[in-house]
Design an enzyme around this catalytic site. Structure first.
Site, short mmCIF file in Angstrom:
data_model
loop_
_atom_site.label_atom_id
_atom_site.label_comp_id
_atom_site.label_asym_id
_atom_site.label_seq_id
_atom_site.Cartn_x
_atom_site.Cartn_y
_atom_site.Cartn_z
CB CYS A 1 13.14 10.24 7.76
SG CYS A 1 13.57 8.95 6.64
CE LYS B 1 -1.71 2.88 2.84
NZ LYS B 1 -1.83 4.10 2.03
CD GLU C 1 14.06 2.70 9.57
OE1 GLU C 1 14.26 3.80 10.13
OE2 GLU C 1 14.74 1.69 9.80
P1 ADP Z 1 2.49 11.04 6.87
O1 ADP Z 1 2.02 11.90 7.99
O2 ADP Z 1 3.86 11.33 6.43
O3 ADP Z 1 1.52 10.88 5.76
P2 ADP Z 1 1.71 8.47 7.92
O4 ADP Z 1 2.38 7.70 8.98
O5 ADP Z 1 0.35 8.99 8.21
O6 ADP Z 1 2.72 9.61 7.53
O7 ADP Z 1 1.62 7.62 6.58
C1 ADP Z 1 2.59 6.70 6.16
C2 ADP Z 1 1.88 5.52 5.53
O8 ADP Z 1 1.11 4.84 6.53
C3 ADP Z 1 0.89 5.90 4.43
O9 ADP Z 1 0.92 4.93 3.40
C4 ADP Z 1 -0.43 5.89 5.17
O10 ADP Z 1 -1.53 5.66 4.32
C5 ADP Z 1 -0.22 4.71 6.09
N1 ADP Z 1 -1.11 4.71 7.26
C6 ADP Z 1 -1.68 5.78 7.87
N2 ADP Z 1 -2.45 5.38 8.91
C7 ADP Z 1 -2.37 4.02 8.98
C8 ADP Z 1 -2.92 3.02 9.83
N3 ADP Z 1 -3.73 3.32 10.85
N4 ADP Z 1 -2.59 1.73 9.59
C9 ADP Z 1 -1.75 1.41 8.59
N5 ADP Z 1 -1.22 2.30 7.74
C10 ADP Z 1 -1.51 3.59 7.92
#
Ligand code: ADP
Length: 477
Positions: A281, A172, A247
């Site tokens: 990062c 994803k 990470e």
């Molecule tokens: P950013 O704030 O840089 O977008 P995130 O940690 O929100 O960082 O997003 C990093 C990745 O994790 C994206 O692919 C996002 O869709 C995914 N993501 C966000 N929330 C969840 C969740 N609850 N479970 C799994 N993946 C998630």
């Protein structure tokens, strides 16, 4: 307008909706409409990956080499086209976009070679007539969740080792950058990879990512993203005993000592604080400078910053493209305002307009800061860096390690003594001497300590720690 679908069990599958992929340098440029999957799509992908395990876990090293090498070759051959797509969807400059694309190709080619070198060990048993063999086997189904800031390199450094070591993949990408991820899926769809081994499900983290994280059918999760999401994933994986690798962010220090070569120090600081719009990062965000060189260093950095061209990422001559989206820009501006409120001296950092409508921000340098200020505690993830004045190396080292993060750390010095001491005493996973904190090789491990990382390292040969599980077999001959 092109419509891009998810790839599940060897088929292109529509989502429940489509989301526009918008160019942050020019919001009137819609790159395409990308399928948005939901929980059912994620579950279908997981089931496909599960049923493909026998077809890939027992594949030959040659089959794995052929697939990964072909992907690497095609990405390399299309580097200009894919690099431009990357620049359009993420906003890093065209040379940076092409450079990242070449890096992704090299990662696929590196892991093609690694697929041929999955070794083991054998030892005599302590019991007579018995032999012991240790071998590495695939983990099973791995869920890969990636962020927006490296739209092709991070997917590559998760997908390539996952496949090289015989795993099946559900992937994803970040919502903001589905284009490069879809391109990798399309290239993989034309290789000899058996159906179901690789699946792409684009869509929200809360639906698709969350389903991967919580599914008992997913054996391991590799995630790169924010600390908040990473910590939720760590808790969820621990609760169901899934393997995990996360990470998450940094607040990377760069020390500049009085004895530094000033040009080297200034170039490294400007490069790692502002290039790629500071959205790395491994970006240097805390520049810790000893007092003898402080004023000359700050003056030289400001002089260099003033010459940087901030504009549309694909224009020739642009040094720094836009911030990735409106929300991120608002966050960056908030951090700049807070730095000023807390007593920092801010140069730059304003939102600016260009010929095309995008999320442009001037790079910001905040001087006269202290360790306690928000700007020195929290990750901004934008073109914002601060300077902390210190008396000497000892104070600089203590300041560098005074952070909940521990990804990358740098020092600019001509002293072998201080360089050696810093390599030993820095509490970071990666240490750079006279180099930017950002910018790493593709064949060696990547990762950090403390709040930055959790689980085994990514990249290089060390990637096998996460993507394989060890079997110990005893034989009485
Ligand atoms: P950013 O704030 O840089 O977008 P995130 O940690 O929100 O960082 O997003 C990093 C990745 O994790 C994206 O692919 C996002 O869709 C995914 N993501 C966000 N929330 C969840 C969740 N609850 N479970 C799994 N993946 C998630």
């Amino acid at each position: 307008m092109n419509n891009f679908k998810n790839y599940i069990n060897g088929e292109w599958v529509a989502g429940v909706a489509e989301a526009p992929n918008i160019n942050p340098s020019d919001t009137s440029d819609v790159i395409g409409l990308y399928a948005q999957g939901n929980q059912a799509h994620a579950e279908a992908a997981i089931a496909a990956a599960r049923s493909a395990i026998p077809r890939w876990a027992f594949s030959t090293p040659q089959q794995r080499f052929d697939v990964l090498d072909a992907v690497g070759n095609e990405i390399l051959a299309r580097k200009d086209e894919i690099g431009r797509l990357l620049s359009r969807e993420e906003g890093k400059t065209l040379p940076e976009g092409i450079g990242e694309t070449v890096r992704a190709a090299m990662i696929f080619k590196f892991f093609a070679g690694e697929a041929l070198r999955v070794g083991g060990e054998s030892l005599p048993s302590v019991r007579p007539g018995v032999g012991v063999e240790m071998s590495r086997e695939p983990v099973g189904v791995v869920g890969l969740i990636t962020p927006w800031n490296f739209p092709i390199a991070i997917p590559a450094w998760k997908i390539a080792p996952a496949l090289a070591y015989g795993n099946c993949v559900v992937f994803k990408p970040a919502e903001l950058v589905p284009g490069c991820a879809w391109t990798i899926a399309e290239i993989l769809s034309r290789t000899a990879l058996p159906k179901g081994v690789f699946n792409l499900v684009m869509g929200p983290g809360s639906k698709v990512g969350n389903t991967f994280v919580n599914s008992p059918q997913v054996d391991a999760i590799s995630f790169t993203g924010s600390q908040a999401t990473g910590q939720r994933i760590i808790a969820a994986c621990a609760a169901r005993q899934a393997k995990m690798q996360c990470e998450m962010g940094g607040k990377n220090p760069m020390i500049v000592l009085d004895d530094a070569d000033l040009d080297v120090a200034v170039n490294a600081a400007v490069q790692s604080a502002y290039f790629s719009t500071g959205q790395r990062c491994t970006a240097s965000s805390r520049i810790i400078v000893t007092e003898g060189v402080h004023d000359a260093f700050v003056g030289a950095v400001l002089g260099k910053m003033a010459k940087l061209k901030i504009d549309n990422a694909v224009l020739p001559g642009t040094d720094i493209g836009p911030v990735v989206d409106e929300r991120q820009l608002a966050g960056n501006l908030g951090y700049v305002a807070k730095a000023r409120e807390e007593g920092g001296n801010v140069v730059g950092g304003e939102a600016v307009e260009r010929a095309t409508r995008g999320f442009y921000q001037l790079p910001a340098l905040v001087t006269e800061t202290t360790a306690a200020m928000t700007i020195n505690r929290e990750e901004v993830f934008g073109p914002v860096a601060s300077v902390i004045r210190v008396k000497n190396y000892d104070e600089a080292l203590a300041m560098a390690n005074d952070t909940p993060f521990g990804l990358s750390a740098g020092i600019a010095t001509t002293s072998l003594k201080y360089a050696t001491h810093f390599k030993r005493h820095s509490q970071a996973g990666m240490v750079m001497v006279n180099l930017p904190t950002a910018g790493v090789d593709y064949h060696v491990p990547f990762g950090g300590r403390k709040g930055s990382s959790y689980g085994p390292r990514e990249q290089g040969r060390y990637a096998q720690e996460f993507f394989t599980t060890v079997k110990t077999a005893y034989t009485l001959a």
